[in-house]
Design a protein around this motif. Structure first.
Motif, PDB file in Angstrom:
ATOM      1  N   ILE A 119      -3.425   3.557  -4.943  1.00  0.00           N
ATOM      2  CA  ILE A 119      -3.904   3.310  -3.565  1.00  0.00           C
ATOM      3  C   ILE A 119      -2.974   3.997  -2.569  1.00  0.00           C
ATOM      4  CG2 ILE A 119      -4.252   1.515  -1.804  1.00  0.00           C
ATOM      5  CD1 ILE A 119      -4.976  -0.383  -4.199  1.00  0.00           C
ATOM      6  N   ARG A 156      -8.778   5.647  -1.351  1.00  0.00           N
ATOM      7  CA  ARG A 156      -8.007   4.383  -1.223  1.00  0.00           C
ATOM      8  C   ARG A 156      -8.925   3.189  -1.433  1.00  0.00           C
ATOM      9  NH1 ARG A 156      -3.318   4.003   1.619  1.00  0.00           N
ATOM     10  NH2 ARG A 156      -3.921   2.134   2.756  1.00  0.00           N
ATOM     11  N   THR A 210      -8.859   0.393  -4.440  1.00  0.00           N
ATOM     12  CA  THR A 210      -8.747  -1.032  -4.063  1.00  0.00           C
ATOM     13  C   THR A 210      -9.918  -1.813  -4.645  1.00  0.00           C
ATOM     14  OG1 THR A 210      -7.748  -0.311  -2.002  1.00  0.00           O
ATOM     15  CG2 THR A 210      -8.425  -2.602  -2.107  1.00  0.00           C
ATOM     16  N   SER A 233      -9.314  -2.581  -8.163  1.00  0.00           N
ATOM     17  CA  SER A 233      -8.386  -3.704  -8.353  1.00  0.00           C
ATOM     18  C   SER A 233      -9.122  -5.039  -8.158  1.00  0.00           C
ATOM     19  CB  SER A 233      -7.226  -3.593  -7.359  1.00  0.00           C
ATOM     20  OG  SER A 233      -6.469  -4.770  -7.367  1.00  0.00           O
ATOM     21  N   THR A 250      -2.176  -5.292  -4.245  1.00  0.00           N
ATOM     22  CA  THR A 250      -3.010  -4.113  -4.003  1.00  0.00           C
ATOM     23  C   THR A 250      -3.687  -4.201  -2.636  1.00  0.00           C
ATOM     24  OG1 THR A 250      -4.750  -5.185  -5.291  1.00  0.00           O
ATOM     25  CG2 THR A 250      -3.466  -3.514  -6.413  1.00  0.00           C
ATOM     26  N   LEU A 251      -4.091  -5.407  -2.261  1.00  0.00           N
ATOM     27  CA  LEU A 251      -4.756  -5.551  -0.962  1.00  0.00           C
ATOM     28  C   LEU A 251      -3.781  -5.274   0.182  1.00  0.00           C
ATOM     29  CD1 LEU A 251      -6.965  -8.727  -1.658  1.00  0.00           C
ATOM     30  CD2 LEU A 251      -7.706  -6.346  -1.523  1.00  0.00           C
ATOM     31  N   TYR A 279      -3.144  -1.610   0.372  1.00  0.00           N
ATOM     32  CA  TYR A 279      -4.311  -0.994   1.018  1.00  0.00           C
ATOM     33  C   TYR A 279      -4.254  -1.186   2.537  1.00  0.00           C
ATOM     34  CZ  TYR A 279      -9.143  -0.329   2.510  1.00  0.00           C
ATOM     35  OH  TYR A 279     -10.269   0.092   3.181  1.00  0.00           O
TER      36      TYR A 279
END
Lengths: 473, 360
Positions: free
Chosen positions: A65, A74, A78, A81, A137-138, A141
């Motif tokens: 990401i 990206r 995301t 994920s 991951t969020l 992002y």
């Protein structure tokens, strides 16, 4: 491994002792990582592999990401994920639930389908560690968190044993920075951590398990009509039990982390003194409500698209929040009751505005008690095994039954009544302060006596090593 | 982006923490020592708690050809493992559980494809044919622990046994906080439906789960009276629940009993098909409790029919004068010395019953 087990005492002493003996920060982190996997694997060793798989996937995707050249890429990483994490959670937690509902839907159109029962064993704490991992991951992002290059650090952030199985849901963005440099204990930090652990264990073993669980189990397990007094006693008992159980775990987690030099945020702030539902969710399971706010409510549009869409978004968030707790429609109804009252509260606020009468003490206390009563009513759906049981209990609570059975002893009613009264009193006294500020003001003798009394009752209680309620979520 | 510095630090209240921690720990330790001394003056001594962990540990010791004792508290108190080993040539595993129905354990052994040993199963009809409730739940709880016993629980169990063998106040279900609270003299509402109280503590248990009656319980006195007074309510079936018509309730109970006969016969058959053996035993009872049990569950309706349907051998204590010669001091179990003698006399009957062909 349970906080309220003898093996945890030994585990904790050995880990903390070794941790502070080691000089190298890297060696300490390795120790914590090994200890965290041992802590988790002590339930069911193979599930440690699942935990690592979740972690490794998000570590890889977090890097992708951050390195993505275009917004679309990206977004794609995301999404990968989110889909991976939710698929894992969906399979283990919601597989049978989805199949049963699919069967029901087919039956509505006349198709008879007998789904296979998936003999899936729910990995303990999967809802928590999935969110720990997904938050990374969020946040990468969103640009809130830089990707880490250390798989070891990220694995430790997800699996850090104090918060691993029942929260708080610690975001990687809050924890990874604490792994950069070795922590330095502030004066009193270690002992304060131990006191918090004592408080957490006292809440769990004495208040939740010994004084409240019996009445709640009896009432929720009864198959017939209940007397109003017994129904309310059982529901108040569960309201107290789930608070002391879950807040007790969070308090232990915060205390254990402090002993190791880490700082976790509060997960509860005296929620039964909340005035209104938005206030309640700023005080109850704060790490989940902020997670849902940041990663669901705001991306859905929040309140940016008008009052109606804000209401719809709130209902969606609380629908998901209910389902997060368990694969049953009763949890969804619990979430939707909260969602509905959040919407009603927003509407009322636009009508009442900043009226002075709404801020008077009497109105605030009455609003607080009304909030508590509705929260308790919603707990019925959270705890009941099915809708007929919930409906029977609600009918008994509102006095709609001509005759109900008395099934609780006077001692149990007194226990629940006294603990509930003290709980509400404490929450109202402390609602605008913190446990730290309160302890700082307490006379020394009272603080010492309280600590001693908690230790003595924990010893006397002995306990049967009951699992924490939130482990199942 | 916040990766190099932590943005959040908890406040540490400014108090003399080392001194406070030392004082609290010392006072708690002193209180524990005082409590230990106090309970010893009441006659308590260190003993293991009969937990699901202890049961699961013994269940884990079952070998394919083991002798296994299952049932309620009577075989738990009344059978001596040394005497059984001497007589049978093999040391049995004690899996009888106080206040439980043996059927779930029998079914579990029957479902265990590796097991083809010998089951000595106690029958107290009022307990064995219980359709549900705490009697079944106790067995299922133990089985669940055995089947899902985690490494953490195993380790905690080892530590707990060490502590329980040294500290008398760790006697759960008697000296723990819930038990102390339950004994508070608070009267109840007139119309409340409460289950009967369980008898007070009256045995000691070792690591093999051999239970021996506490000496004080074997002697006439207040403890023995309290235990005796508990049996009749415990052995009286609860009234039908208010929300079910009596005929519906009785019909359901009847169906459940029929099903238990059928399922037991199936379990015995399954075991026997693998070379396993089952012998049912009716252990001694005395006094008012014997009259009460005989009235509620006459021999012909339960015991005789069970043997007929399962075609398994059975030993009914009152059929044999040397087994019927014992008196249960608190009406339901034998004293520790009597349990040794009773076992010695029972062994030949077990051997003989097991050598009888099925249905013979």
């Amino acid at each position: 491994m349970l906080f309220n087990s003898l093996i945890f005492v030994v585990f904790f002493v050995v880990v903390v002792g070794t941790y502070w003996t080691l000089q190298s920060w890297s060696a300490r982190k390795n120790l914590l990582l090994a200890a965290s996997y041992l802590f988790y694997g002590a339930w069911n060793p193979p599930f440690a592999l699942l935990l690592f798989a979740t972690t490794a996937v998000d570590f890889f995707l977090g890097g992708r990401i951050a390195a993505a050249a275009t917004p679309a890429t990206r977004k794609a990483w995301t999404t990968a994920s989110v889909v991976t994490n939710l698929s894992m959670l969906g399979f283990f937690k919601y597989g049978n639930f989805l199949l049963l509902n699919f069967q029901w839907l087919l039956a509505r159109v006349g198709v008879v389908y007998q789904p296979p029962h998936l003999d899936v064993f729910l990995p303990i704490g999967i809802s928590f560690y999935t969110f720990h991992s997904l938050s990374y991951t969020l946040d990468v992002y969103r640009g809130v968190c830089a990707p880490t290059r250390s798989l070891r650090d990220f694995t430790l952030a997800v699996s850090f044993f104090p918060q691993l199985v029942a929260g708080p849901i610690v975001r990687a963005a809050d924890f990874l920075p604490q792994l950069v440099t070795p922590p330095v204990l502030k004066p009193g930090q270690f002992a304060w951590g131990l006191l918090l652990m004592t408080l957490g264990l006292f809440q769990k073993t004495v208040l939740a398990d010994t004084l409240l669980a019996g009445a709640a189990d009896t009432v929720f397990g009864y198959g017939g009509p209940l007397a109003t007094l017994d129904a309310w006693t059982g529901v108040l008992a569960f309201a107290g039990q789930i608070f002391f159980d879950f807040a007790g775990y969070s308090t232990c987690a915060i205390g254990a982390a402090l002993c190791l030099g880490f700082h976790l945020k509060d997960n509860f702030r005296f929620p039964y003194a909340a005035i209104g539902f938005s206030d309640f969710w700023r005080r109850w399971h704060i790490s989940l409500s902020t997670f849902l706010r940041d990663f669901l409510y705001i991306p859905l549009g929040g309140n940016r698209s008008g009052a109606i869409m804000a209401g719809v978004n709130l209902l969606i968030v609380m629908f998901i929040g209910g389902l997060w707790h368990g694969a049953a429609w009763t949890f969804v109804v619990w979430g939707l009751i909260h969602g509905a009252f959040l919407v009603i509260e927003r509407m009322l606020r636009t009508v009442v505005g900043e009226a002075a009468w709404a801020k008077s003490t009497v109105v605030r206390v009455l609003s607080g008690l009304a909030t508590y009563a509705i929260v308790c009513l919603a707990w019925v759906f959270f705890r009941a095994a099915d809708f007929p049981s919930a409906s029977r209990l609600v009918n008994a609570m509102v006095g709609a039954l001509a005759k109900g059975d008395a099934i609780l002893s006077t001692r149990e009613i007194l226990q629940v009544g006294i603990v509930t009264a003290l709980l509400l009193l404490a929450h109202w006294r402390l609602r605008d302060t913190s446990i730290e500020a309160t302890v700082a003001r307490m006379p020394r003798w009272l603080l010492g006596a309280t600590w001693t009394a908690m230790l003595c009752t924990i010893l006397l209680n002995q306990g049967s090593g009951n699992a924490f309620i939130y482990f199942q979520f | 982006m916040p990766l190099s510095t932590s943005s959040f630090e908890r406040t540490i209240p400014d108090r003399p923490w080392p001194r406070l921690a030392l004082v609290a720990a010392s006072l708690a330790l002193l209180a524990a020592i005082a409590w230990e001394a106090r309970v010893r003056t009441w006659g308590y001594a260190p003993t293991l708690n009969d937990t699901s962990d202890l049961w699961a540990e013994q269940r884990g010791r079952v070998q394919p050809d083991s002798y296994v004792i299952i049932g309620d508290s009577r075989p738990h108190f009344d059978l001596d493992l040394d005497e059984l080993e001497r007589g049978l040539g093999q040391r049995p595993i004690q899996l009888a559980l106080d206040g439980s129905c043996a059927y779930p354990v029998l079914a579990d052994l029957a479902a265990d494809g590796n097991f083809h040993g010998t089951v000595i199963c106690s029958i107290v009809p009022g307990m064995f044919f219980a359709p549900g409730g705490p009697l079944i739940a106790n067995s299922e709880k133990a089985l669940k622990r055995y089947h899902h016993w985690t490494p953490a629980q195993r380790a905690s169990h080892q530590l707990a046994m060490f502590a329980e063998e040294h500290l008398a106040f760790l006697k759960a279900e008697e000296l723990d906080l819930p038990s102390l609270l339950a004994r508070l003299p608070i009267s109840n509402r007139a119309a409340v439906h409460l289950g009967p109280a369980l008898p007070p503590y009256f045995n000691v248990i070792d690591r093999e789960r051999r239970a021996r009656m506490w000496e004080q319980a074997a002697l006439a006195g207040p403890l023995q009276t309290r235990i005796k007074e508990g049996w009749i309510p415990l052995f009286t079936p609860p009234p039908p629940p208010s929300y079910l018509p009596q005929d519906v309730f009785l019909k359901g109970m009847g169906a459940a009993v029929e099903k238990r006969f059928h399922d037991t016969a199936a379990a015995v058959q399954k075991l026997r098909a693998r070379g396993g053996r089952v012998v049912f035993v009716r252990f001694p009872n005395s006094g008012e409790l014997r009259k009460h049990e005989d009235r509620l569950t006459p021999r012909i309706g339960a015991w005789t029919r069970l043997l007929n349907e399962t075609k398994a051998p059975g030993i009914y204590f009152s059929d044999h004068p040397e087994l019927a010669a014992f008196d249960c001091p608190e009406w339901s179990h034998l004293s520790a010395p009597d349990s040794v003698e009773f076992t010695k006399r029972l062994v030949p009957y077990i051997t003989r019953a097991l050598s009888t062909p099925a249905g013979g």
